[in-house]
Design a protein around this motif. Sequence first.
Motif, PDB file in Angstrom:
ATOM      1  N   GLN A 163     -12.641  59.424  34.955  1.00 45.75           N
ATOM      2  CA  GLN A 163     -12.880  58.482  36.040  1.00 45.75           C
ATOM      3  C   GLN A 163     -14.083  58.884  36.897  1.00 45.75           C
ATOM      4  N   HIS A 164     -14.477  60.122  36.776  1.00 47.05           N
ATOM      5  CA  HIS A 164     -15.629  60.624  37.532  1.00 47.05           C
ATOM      6  C   HIS A 164     -16.396  61.555  36.604  1.00 47.05           C
ATOM      7  N   LEU A 165     -17.621  61.182  36.275  1.00 48.45           N
ATOM      8  CA  LEU A 165     -18.431  61.965  35.357  1.00 48.45           C
ATOM      9  C   LEU A 165     -19.165  63.057  36.140  1.00 48.45           C
ATOM     10  N   ARG A 166     -18.700  64.278  35.967  1.00 50.34           N
ATOM     11  CA  ARG A 166     -19.322  65.445  36.605  1.00 50.34           C
ATOM     12  C   ARG A 166     -19.812  66.394  35.526  1.00 50.34           C
ATOM     13  N   VAL A 170     -26.331  68.376  39.995  1.00 49.76           N
ATOM     14  CA  VAL A 170     -27.272  67.281  40.260  1.00 49.76           C
ATOM     15  C   VAL A 170     -28.340  67.682  41.267  1.00 49.76           C
ATOM     16  N   GLU A 171     -27.996  68.502  42.236  1.00 45.72           N
ATOM     17  CA  GLU A 171     -29.015  68.907  43.211  1.00 45.72           C
ATOM     18  C   GLU A 171     -30.126  69.696  42.528  1.00 45.72           C
ATOM     19  N   LYS A 172     -29.736  70.567  41.631  1.00 42.08           N
ATOM     20  CA  LYS A 172     -30.728  71.310  40.855  1.00 42.08           C
ATOM     21  C   LYS A 172     -31.552  70.344  39.998  1.00 42.08           C
ATOM     22  N   GLY A 173     -30.877  69.356  39.416  1.00 41.49           N
ATOM     23  CA  GLY A 173     -31.570  68.385  38.584  1.00 41.49           C
ATOM     24  C   GLY A 173     -32.583  67.568  39.363  1.00 41.49           C
ATOM     25  N   PHE A 174     -32.224  67.139  40.575  1.00 39.90           N
ATOM     26  CA  PHE A 174     -33.176  66.366  41.382  1.00 39.90           C
ATOM     27  C   PHE A 174     -34.364  67.235  41.805  1.00 39.90           C
ATOM     28  N   ASN A 336     -26.323  56.954  25.739  1.00 37.37           N
ATOM     29  CA  ASN A 336     -27.605  56.253  25.858  1.00 37.37           C
ATOM     30  C   ASN A 336     -28.579  56.941  26.798  1.00 37.37           C
ATOM     31  N   LEU A 337     -28.073  57.815  27.660  1.00 43.43           N
ATOM     32  CA  LEU A 337     -28.905  58.508  28.643  1.00 43.43           C
ATOM     33  C   LEU A 337     -28.586  59.999  28.575  1.00 43.43           C
ATOM     34  N   ARG A 338     -29.338  60.729  27.771  1.00 41.39           N
ATOM     35  CA  ARG A 338     -29.129  62.178  27.694  1.00 41.39           C
ATOM     36  C   ARG A 338     -29.552  62.807  29.017  1.00 41.39           C
ATOM     37  N   CYS A 339     -28.611  63.438  29.680  1.00 44.12           N
ATOM     38  CA  CYS A 339     -28.879  64.014  30.994  1.00 44.12           C
ATOM     39  C   CYS A 339     -27.948  65.205  31.188  1.00 44.12           C
ATOM     40  N   ALA A 340     -28.507  66.319  31.663  1.00 46.36           N
ATOM     41  CA  ALA A 340     -27.715  67.540  31.823  1.00 46.36           C
ATOM     42  C   ALA A 340     -26.922  67.557  33.119  1.00 46.36           C
ATOM     43  N   ASN A 341     -27.252  66.680  34.062  1.00 45.26           N
ATOM     44  CA  ASN A 341     -26.636  66.741  35.393  1.00 45.26           C
ATOM     45  C   ASN A 341     -26.163  65.359  35.830  1.00 45.26           C
ATOM     46  N   TRP A 342     -24.861  65.235  35.965  1.00 43.09           N
ATOM     47  CA  TRP A 342     -24.247  63.952  36.326  1.00 43.09           C
ATOM     48  C   TRP A 342     -23.299  64.121  37.514  1.00 43.09           C
ATOM     49  N   ASP A 343     -23.263  63.107  38.358  1.00 50.33           N
ATOM     50  CA  ASP A 343     -22.213  62.974  39.375  1.00 50.33           C
ATOM     51  C   ASP A 343     -22.053  61.473  39.631  1.00 50.33           C
TER      52      ASP A 343
END
Length: 759
Positions: A163-166, A170-174, A336-343
């Motif tokens: 229900q929550h993709l963590r 994300v702060e490091k990613g930004f 569809n969106l390869r990303c190492a950091n999600w929230d």
Amino acid sequence: MSRGLRHIGKETARKDARDIVTGKARFFNDVQLPGMLHGKVLRSPHAHANLTRIDVDRARTMPGVRAVLTHTDIPRWEWGIPKHMPVLDDKVRFVGDAVALVAADTPDIAEAALELIDVEYETLPAVFDVEEAMTIDAPPLYPQYPNNTYPDEAPVYEPHLLQHLRLGDVEKGFAQADYIIEDTCGYEIFPNPLPPEPPGVIATWETPDCLTIYTPSQSIAFFRFIGIPFIDMADMRAISTQCGGSYGTKNANLTPVGYAAQLAKATGKPVKIYYTKEEHFHSYSMRLGSRVKAKVGIKKDGTVTAISGVWMVNTGSGSESGPFQIAVGLGEVQLNLRCANWDLAGKLVCTNRSPSGIVRGYGGQELESSILPIIGRALEKADIDPIDFFKKNSVKPGDGYFWREGNWWTYRGVDFNTAIDKGAEAFGWQEKWQGWGNPTAVNGTKRVGVGVGVHSNADVGEDSSEALIKLTPDGRAVLYCCVSEAGLGQRSSLCKMVAEVLDMPLERVDMSPPDTHLNPFEFGLMGSRGTYAVGSAVIAAAEDARQKLLEHAAIQLNVTAEQLETKNGKVHIIGRPEKKVPWHRILGLYRTITGKGRFEPDYSLCNFLMSFVEVEVDTETGQVSLTNVVNATDCGQIISPKVLNGQLHGAFGSAGLDTALFEESVLDEASGRMLNGNMVDYKWRTFTDLPNFTNVILETPIPSHRFKAVGVGEIATSPGPSAVLMAVYNAIGTRITSYPVTADKILNALGKIKEKGTT
């Protein structure tokens, strides 16, 4: 790729084709049970109200009326995920909600009885916007859900539901991003797929504790294992007729089941509930509404460094399966969106419009149609061609992702970049793409733009399936698998798999009717799982039956099973096909062989589709015309070519690509009524409006089962909406961030509609 195969990949007649065209196929209206009554539903004219008084005396005494039920006459039965939607209640939550039920000898008598029921309402404030519904001052639809927001806890049978993709930090990613975009986009039009045949249910109590239902369902077994609270699950039998189309919405909506079951219990007779087209529009479950507020970080080379935000899901007055749709959407977006950091948090919210349920695209179409336009803004800032971006960021072998049940999976399929390249070549992308916000061509007032969208889904291996194969002495095979026919030809495709494994004529393979009492467990046709999940169980059962047959024959022929082969209902020693022994000589007249097959969930494979679209926008009138579509996919071995092409051609209507152009449900928020709930005002594409359409289908062997295939049918609709939004932007150079892109939005974006109050 069908070289060496007898049936797979070849054009073969559908098993039910002759029955359909000659009228022999049994549709819902063909079911007539002795003593059957007809049920009707009195529906609310208000979006939100308490029922202060219901007088049913005149209706109950009307000749031909057998039962009139209100919330005071039946036990409280709640369903949905989580359980919260009552069959009848002392409160109504949308225009069209049920107030009372009537069973009568004829539909006309039941309709007339509804007119004799007197109801007094205490109207309550209604809320329709998803963010407004979440505020502390919004009127609550259900007292147990503060701020109209469903709880985050998962069902007990899937305790780690996503229900929550963590993922990552994300702060490091930004901090690593070259560009950061924050935006909001909504796909909130809740279109109605509207299969040709409306939903219906016949309920009959065979005993006081055993309920049988007949219904045109896409996934008939789904009714049984989602459970009816007032009976034991094992005491419910579900039988499907020909589905008459589904597009997801006839998977399992228990609301009409509840109506029919309660009336049948009250009368002791079978009761038929058959929605009118008006009820189908106004009172049946529709697509979720979706709004995403997201922050995206991206590097100059197209690497997505971080994605955070909230996905607000408007489920209307009730959630048929909302938490699972959020879970699947959050899983699919990772493919569809390869990303190492999600929230990215999913929030399921109820409002005073019609309820939401299962619709083709199931969460992923809603999320991707909302988030991909935001991604597009980031790509424009980095000046990246979307084709290059999706080639870089679609799932690759060895990539990992969370799936709906909360587990981490490693992808073991094929790289879809070749399919993207082939699709781009067929579309002419390199020549047509002129950069973000730039038209491909300008012809007077008309501007041409191009766009792309993508979708992938690992539910091709969703949940469990079981199948049995019975080999009979007369050289026939019978497949026992609880699969309905929803217009996809899936039953025929499964029979082709059996015929291929047993090397026998397709016409000598039969399949059991979709009846939960006759068949082993089956989850249902959803998520494009028919080819891989169901197919795996069927193939395993056919292989098991074949092995048992050869082992039995080996004893009689004094050889080993490995020395034998079977073809056309006969067994022979390998290398000596002239020495054929019919099955009846092996089995005798008093024996059959039964093979068993089972599939366990496997989310390590997925399907993929990229849609390329070209639009022409008239800047004088605001008219948007879809002129060209190319779908590109790689499905492994094609099982049934025409069926697959037909599925992909379904990209337009039924709540698909055309939701970006005109297919929508228009809600009057002053009254809560739908304004276009009829076949005149609900806009559909006609045959004369079809654009050029091309399917590019690759057949790279996929490590699924014997035939190296996965299904792709369900996802055909999903990439289209975001692709159209991108194409319109590239045509006119001004972004539109809501659906559909109607003429007034175009003219307003171009500054050609004067603001109110100006001259």
